[in-house]
Design a protein around this motif. Sequence first.
Motif, PDB file in Angstrom:
ATOM      1  N   ASN A   1      41.296   4.390  49.779  1.00 28.17           N
ATOM      2  CA  ASN A   1      41.877   3.096  49.432  1.00 28.17           C
ATOM      3  C   ASN A   1      43.301   3.293  48.907  1.00 28.17           C
ATOM      4  OD1 ASN A   1      42.604   0.630  48.179  1.00 28.17           O
ATOM      5  ND2 ASN A   1      40.477   0.140  47.765  1.00 28.17           N
ATOM      6  N   PRO A   2      44.300   2.692  49.561  1.00 32.23           N
ATOM      7  CA  PRO A   2      45.686   2.880  49.117  1.00 32.23           C
ATOM      8  C   PRO A   2      45.947   2.351  47.704  1.00 32.23           C
ATOM      9  CG  PRO A   2      45.560   1.218  50.849  1.00 32.23           C
ATOM     10  CD  PRO A   2      44.203   1.835  50.738  1.00 32.23           C
ATOM     11  N   VAL A   3      45.177   1.390  47.253  1.00 31.50           N
ATOM     12  CA  VAL A   3      45.341   0.880  45.889  1.00 31.50           C
ATOM     13  C   VAL A   3      45.051   1.984  44.883  1.00 31.50           C
ATOM     14  CG1 VAL A   3      44.403  -0.733  44.167  1.00 31.50           C
ATOM     15  CG2 VAL A   3      44.831  -1.515  46.504  1.00 31.50           C
ATOM     16  N   LYS A   4      44.009   2.754  45.123  1.00 32.35           N
ATOM     17  CA  LYS A   4      43.642   3.825  44.197  1.00 32.35           C
ATOM     18  C   LYS A   4      44.700   4.924  44.192  1.00 32.35           C
ATOM     19  CE  LYS A   4      38.701   2.854  44.247  1.00 32.35           C
ATOM     20  NZ  LYS A   4      37.345   3.394  44.464  1.00 32.35           N
ATOM     21  N   ARG A   5      45.245   5.257  45.355  1.00 29.28           N
ATOM     22  CA  ARG A   5      46.312   6.258  45.412  1.00 29.28           C
ATOM     23  C   ARG A   5      47.545   5.759  44.663  1.00 29.28           C
ATOM     24  NH1 ARG A   5      50.512   6.192  48.020  1.00 29.28           N
ATOM     25  NH2 ARG A   5      49.787   4.807  49.648  1.00 29.28           N
TER      26      ARG A   5
ATOM     27  N   GLU B   1      49.522   7.381  41.393  1.00 30.89           N
ATOM     28  CA  GLU B   1      50.960   7.653  41.410  1.00 30.89           C
ATOM     29  C   GLU B   1      51.660   6.953  40.246  1.00 30.89           C
ATOM     30  OE1 GLU B   1      51.666   8.272  46.194  1.00 30.89           O
ATOM     31  OE2 GLU B   1      51.869   6.257  45.354  1.00 30.89           O
ATOM     32  N   ARG B   2      51.321   5.708  40.019  1.00 31.85           N
ATOM     33  CA  ARG B   2      51.930   4.936  38.931  1.00 31.85           C
ATOM     34  C   ARG B   2      51.606   5.564  37.568  1.00 31.85           C
ATOM     35  NH1 ARG B   2      50.964  -1.342  39.119  1.00 31.85           N
ATOM     36  NH2 ARG B   2      52.163  -0.963  41.002  1.00 31.85           N
ATOM     37  N   ALA B   3      50.382   6.010  37.393  1.00 31.72           N
ATOM     38  CA  ALA B   3      49.955   6.538  36.097  1.00 31.72           C
ATOM     39  C   ALA B   3      50.602   7.875  35.758  1.00 31.72           C
ATOM     40  CB  ALA B   3      48.438   6.671  36.050  1.00 31.72           C
ATOM     41  N   VAL B   4      50.911   8.677  36.766  1.00 26.20           N
ATOM     42  CA  VAL B   4      51.431  10.021  36.486  1.00 26.20           C
ATOM     43  C   VAL B   4      52.927  10.144  36.697  1.00 26.20           C
ATOM     44  CG1 VAL B   4      49.198  11.073  37.043  1.00 26.20           C
ATOM     45  CG2 VAL B   4      50.991  10.969  38.805  1.00 26.20           C
ATOM     46  N   GLU B   5      53.593   9.110  37.158  1.00 28.63           N
ATOM     47  CA  GLU B   5      54.992   9.240  37.562  1.00 28.63           C
ATOM     48  C   GLU B   5      55.919   9.696  36.440  1.00 28.63           C
ATOM     49  OE1 GLU B   5      56.220   5.486  39.198  1.00 28.63           O
ATOM     50  OE2 GLU B   5      55.944   4.426  37.315  1.00 28.63           O
ATOM     51  N   THR B   6      55.602   9.406  35.196  1.00 28.99           N
ATOM     52  CA  THR B   6      56.491   9.811  34.099  1.00 28.99           C
ATOM     53  C   THR B   6      55.989  11.030  33.336  1.00 28.99           C
ATOM     54  OG1 THR B   6      55.421   8.315  32.532  1.00 28.99           O
ATOM     55  CG2 THR B   6      57.311   7.441  33.768  1.00 28.99           C
ATOM     56  N   THR B   7      54.802  11.531  33.672  1.00 29.42           N
ATOM     57  CA  THR B   7      54.245  12.646  32.905  1.00 29.42           C
ATOM     58  C   THR B   7      54.198  13.961  33.661  1.00 29.42           C
ATOM     59  OG1 THR B   7      52.001  12.007  33.534  1.00 29.42           O
ATOM     60  CG2 THR B   7      52.826  11.191  31.409  1.00 29.42           C
ATOM     61  N   VAL B   8      54.002  13.931  34.961  1.00 30.41           N
ATOM     62  CA  VAL B   8      53.925  15.169  35.737  1.00 30.41           C
ATOM     63  C   VAL B   8      54.626  14.978  37.074  1.00 30.41           C
ATOM     64  CG1 VAL B   8      51.757  15.987  34.719  1.00 30.41           C
ATOM     65  CG2 VAL B   8      51.679  14.574  36.755  1.00 30.41           C
TER      66      VAL B   8
ATOM     67  N   LEU C   1      43.740  -0.149  37.323  1.00 28.78           N
ATOM     68  CA  LEU C   1      43.285   1.221  37.571  1.00 28.78           C
ATOM     69  C   LEU C   1      44.246   2.251  36.985  1.00 28.78           C
ATOM     70  CD1 LEU C   1      41.979   0.842  41.234  1.00 28.78           C
ATOM     71  CD2 LEU C   1      40.595   1.256  39.188  1.00 28.78           C
ATOM     72  N   ALA C   2      45.547   1.967  37.016  1.00 22.55           N
ATOM     73  CA  ALA C   2      46.529   2.903  36.454  1.00 22.55           C
ATOM     74  C   ALA C   2      46.280   3.127  34.964  1.00 22.55           C
ATOM     75  CB  ALA C   2      47.949   2.408  36.700  1.00 22.55           C
ATOM     76  N   ALA C   3      45.865   2.092  34.252  1.00 19.61           N
ATOM     77  CA  ALA C   3      45.561   2.241  32.827  1.00 19.61           C
ATOM     78  C   ALA C   3      44.410   3.221  32.630  1.00 19.61           C
ATOM     79  CB  ALA C   3      45.222   0.887  32.205  1.00 19.61           C
ATOM     80  N   GLY C   4      43.385   3.109  33.459  1.00 20.59           N
ATOM     81  CA  GLY C   4      42.260   4.033  33.371  1.00 20.59           C
ATOM     82  C   GLY C   4      42.663   5.454  33.734  1.00 20.59           C
ATOM     83  N   VAL C   5      43.524   5.603  34.745  1.00 16.71           N
ATOM     84  CA  VAL C   5      43.990   6.936  35.133  1.00 16.71           C
ATOM     85  C   VAL C   5      44.785   7.565  33.990  1.00 16.71           C
ATOM     86  CG1 VAL C   5      45.471   8.242  36.715  1.00 16.71           C
ATOM     87  CG2 VAL C   5      44.018   6.405  37.602  1.00 16.71           C
TER      88      VAL C   5
ATOM     89  N   MET D   1      43.835  11.068  32.170  1.00 14.16           N
ATOM     90  CA  MET D   1      44.757  12.204  32.328  1.00 14.16           C
ATOM     91  C   MET D   1      45.085  12.875  31.005  1.00 14.16           C
ATOM     92  SD  MET D   1      45.693  12.906  35.492  1.00 14.16           S
ATOM     93  CE  MET D   1      47.241  13.769  35.264  1.00 14.16           C
ATOM     94  N   GLY D   2      44.751  12.244  29.884  1.00 16.05           N
ATOM     95  CA  GLY D   2      45.108  12.770  28.573  1.00 16.05           C
ATOM     96  C   GLY D   2      44.912  14.262  28.387  1.00 16.05           C
ATOM     97  N   PRO D   3      43.734  14.804  28.680  1.00 13.33           N
ATOM     98  CA  PRO D   3      43.513  16.241  28.477  1.00 13.33           C
ATOM     99  C   PRO D   3      44.403  17.141  29.329  1.00 13.33           C
ATOM    100  CG  PRO D   3      41.430  15.098  28.701  1.00 13.33           C
ATOM    101  CD  PRO D   3      42.509  14.111  29.057  1.00 13.33           C
TER     102      PRO D   3
END
Length: 171
Positions: free
Chosen positions: A9-13, A17-24, A155-159, A163-165
């Motif tokens: 599902n492209p929404v999940k991808r 991407e949105r959740a990690v774009e500023t951290t990794v 979904l990005a909020a959940g990701v 990702m915290g750990p």
Amino acid sequence: MRLAVGSGNPVKRRAVERAVETTVDAEVEAVPVDSGVSEQPRGREETVAGAKNRAANALAAGEYELGVGLEGGVAEIEGADGLFLIMWVAVTDGERVGLGSGPSFRLPDAIGDRVAAGEELGPVMDDVLGEDDVARKQGAAGALSAGVVDRDDALAAGVAAAMGPFVTERY
């Protein structure tokens, strides 16, 4: 870092991407995998299990540092009336598992009653909205919040939570 999202599902991808774009610095790849749970997970336990299974199966599908599983389900919430849309995310490196959840939305009775009777939420939302493939667009979250929170955001909020750990030293 290579991340495998356990879904086609492209929404999940996009949510990952949105959740990690500023951290990794991440390369995010969609990898369709089996969730190991029913098409319409019911309850928190089955929904979390689906997210964990997707994360593990995605990680095992190739040369990835992290597997990410996102699973939407429905559940009754103790102390609240009605049926709720819930979202859980699992992230794994094969040893550790991070878990997080997106927001929960109370389903309108007309929708919740149909889902409680055995229908899947996606097709019910398609029928109610008169659209096709709502789950790959705004999702129920977008429809139930008048577009304030779409499925990507939810979904990005959940990701981000799961990702915290893997992105901080606080765990």
